[in-house]
Scaffold this active site. Structure first.
Site, PDB file in Angstrom:
ATOM      1  N   HIS A   9      43.292  41.550  42.315  1.00  0.00           N
ATOM      2  CA  HIS A   9      43.540  42.781  43.078  1.00  0.00           C
ATOM      3  C   HIS A   9      42.525  43.839  42.645  1.00  0.00           C
ATOM      4  O   HIS A   9      42.462  44.175  41.456  1.00  0.00           O
ATOM      5  CB  HIS A   9      44.967  43.285  42.842  1.00  0.00           C
ATOM      6  N   ASP A  67      42.664  41.255  46.562  1.00  0.00           N
ATOM      7  CA  ASP A  67      43.627  41.712  47.564  1.00  0.00           C
ATOM      8  C   ASP A  67      43.931  43.198  47.462  1.00  0.00           C
ATOM      9  O   ASP A  67      43.739  43.816  46.406  1.00  0.00           O
ATOM     10  CB  ASP A  67      44.949  40.945  47.401  1.00  0.00           C
TER      11      ASP A  67
END
Length: 457
Positions: free
Chosen positions: A407, A261
């Site tokens: 992430h 992400d």
């Protein structure tokens, strides 16, 4: 008088010994072979704060150091931890811990809310949904001090603010340059005056801080608003043209989908290197406002068989927005991705994983399934950003059908993938995109449905 002083000294030694024993009990499994003496120095304050800081060291900080490998089973000697008050108001207290152990320098920041008797998280001090003006100020300060860092600043996000703490002069923002600004030799820290934080400062109006004027957000470039075309034909699963021979089924391997992400960023290419090296695929959940600046990275990801899906335009919590804003955030991100890749994907991931009935309805309207996860090592947390910690978290929970949320904006995550990806493959897992996993584990992909990576057949 001499006897009185001896009593005081004896009491202090007893406190240190008791503290050391409590820490040793916490780490009995990981540090049995070493004897570590911990000297905790807390400034003069009330008993509640002293107890909170001591408990934090015993129950949070020391176990974390042991778990992430900073302290191994042979650790011994003396560790000195000194707390200093940087801000003390009627309700809030800002504290910084500085410590040493051998050649290590240890630093942590904490904010205490005396009203609730708890530590205040960064997002309880700064509104992460209104953070752009704060990041703009921080960007200007960094550029002024270190012009060579400018290339790393256009994709700043709230994770840059996870180490903030209150001081008498303003909000202190430490920057871990190893993670965010590798071109800088040492760590940086900036003080942002409280009055410049505007509506993003959630403590304004409390007993310790007066109300401040609204901060003006920087202008963002206009985003084209074009209609989303109907779902393409490739959503139909197992479609075989007439008269085409049906191949013999091959034994399937257990699947896992790694998802990343908040990118793209300077670290995305490093993750693509690892994926290419091991012939693996992943899903990148990108922010719409980053797509144009990272076109080459996105095209490289797609060329390698990876998937690009939307993660909103600028990581705003969609459950707090009106319907029109939610539609625009998803649609504009879709359009930005389509402009680069020429394809549209059937999945969407909401920021923070927050979902409400309105978001489900909008996702159904725009033809998106909602992608969640089943494994979350929380690599965005300051005390989780250790490659070994992330590796162990994933490997302890990996199973067929897992969707892992990560992430691609942290170096520690890249370093973890250097171990995670080859180990998962060695354990027999096939690393696939989220759409591939959903297609294999569910009867069909239904717009508006939530997919958490749990195998249902």
């Amino acid at each position: 008088m001499k006897q009185f002083l001896m009593c005081i000294v004896s009491a202090l030694l007893l406190m240190v010994l008791l503290t050391t024993c409590a820490i040793a009990d916490t780490q009995a499994e990981g540090m049995a072979a070493g004897t570590l003496f911990v000297d905790i120095r807390i400034p003069e304050t009330n008993d509640t704060v002293s107890a909170m800081l001591r408990d934090w060291v015993n129950n949070v900080y020391m176990p974390m150091l042991a778990y992430n490998g900073t302290l191994n089973e042979t650790a011994s000697g003396e560790m000195r931890l000194t707390f200093s008050k940087e801000f003390e108001g009627e309700r809030f207290i800002g504290v910084v811990m500085r410590g040493t152990f051998g050649g290590l320098v240890l630093t942590e920041s904490l904010n205490i809310d005396m009203e609730t008797g708890s530590f205040a998280a960064p997002w309880e001090i700064i509104d992460f949904d209104r953070v752009e003006p704060v990041l703009a100020m921080l960007r200007d300060r960094i550029t002024e001090e270190a012009p060579q860092a400018e290339m790393f600043l256009f994709d700043m996000n709230p994770s840059w603010l996870t180490g903030i703490y209150l001081t008498d002069e303003g909000l202190a923002v430490p920057i871990n340059t190893k993670r965010y600004l590798p071109v800088i030799g040492g760590d940086m820290e900036f003080i942002l005056p409280f009055e410049t934080l505007g509506e993003a400062f959630l403590l304004a109006g409390t007993a310790d801080f007066p109300p401040y004027q609204k901060a003006v957000a920087p202008d963002l470039p206009p985003v084209p608003n074009t209609p989303v075309p109907p779902m393409p034909e490739y959503f139909i699963r197992n479609h075989i043209p007439e008269n085409r021979p049906v191949p013999e089924p091959t034994p399937r391997r257990p699947m896992i989908a790694l998802t990343f992400d908040d990118g793209p960023s300077v670290f995305t290419g490093m993750i693509l290197d690892i994926l290419e090296q091991h012939n693996a695929r992943a899903t990148f959940c990108v922010l719409g406002n980053k797509v144009k600046n990272w076109e080459n990275t996105i095209l490289r990801a797609v060329a390698g068989g990876n998937e690009i899906i939307g993660h909103s335009w600028n990581h705003t919590n969609m459950t707090t927005q009106n319907r029109a804003s939610v539609v625009d955030a998803i649609r504009n991100t879709d359009d930005a991705i389509y402009a680069v890749t020429g394809t549209r994907t059937p999945l969407f991931r909401p920021p923070f994983g927050d979902i409400n009935s309105q978001l489900e309805s909008v996702a159904a309207e725009l033809g998106h399934g909602i992608l969640m996860w089943s494994i979350d090592p929380q690599d965005w947390r300051e005390n989780h950003q250790c490659p070994d910690f992330i590796y162990r978290w994933i490997m302890n929970q990996a199973r067929d059908g897992s969707v892992v949320v990560l992430h691609d904006i942290y170096l520690s995550t890249v370093q973890a993938m250097e171990k995670v990806i080859p180990r998962l493959i060695a354990d027999g897992f096939e690393l696939v995109t989220a759409s591939e996993l959903v297609a294999d584990h569910y009867d069909d992909l239904v717009p508006g449905r939530i997919y958490r990576g749990v195998r249902i057949r």
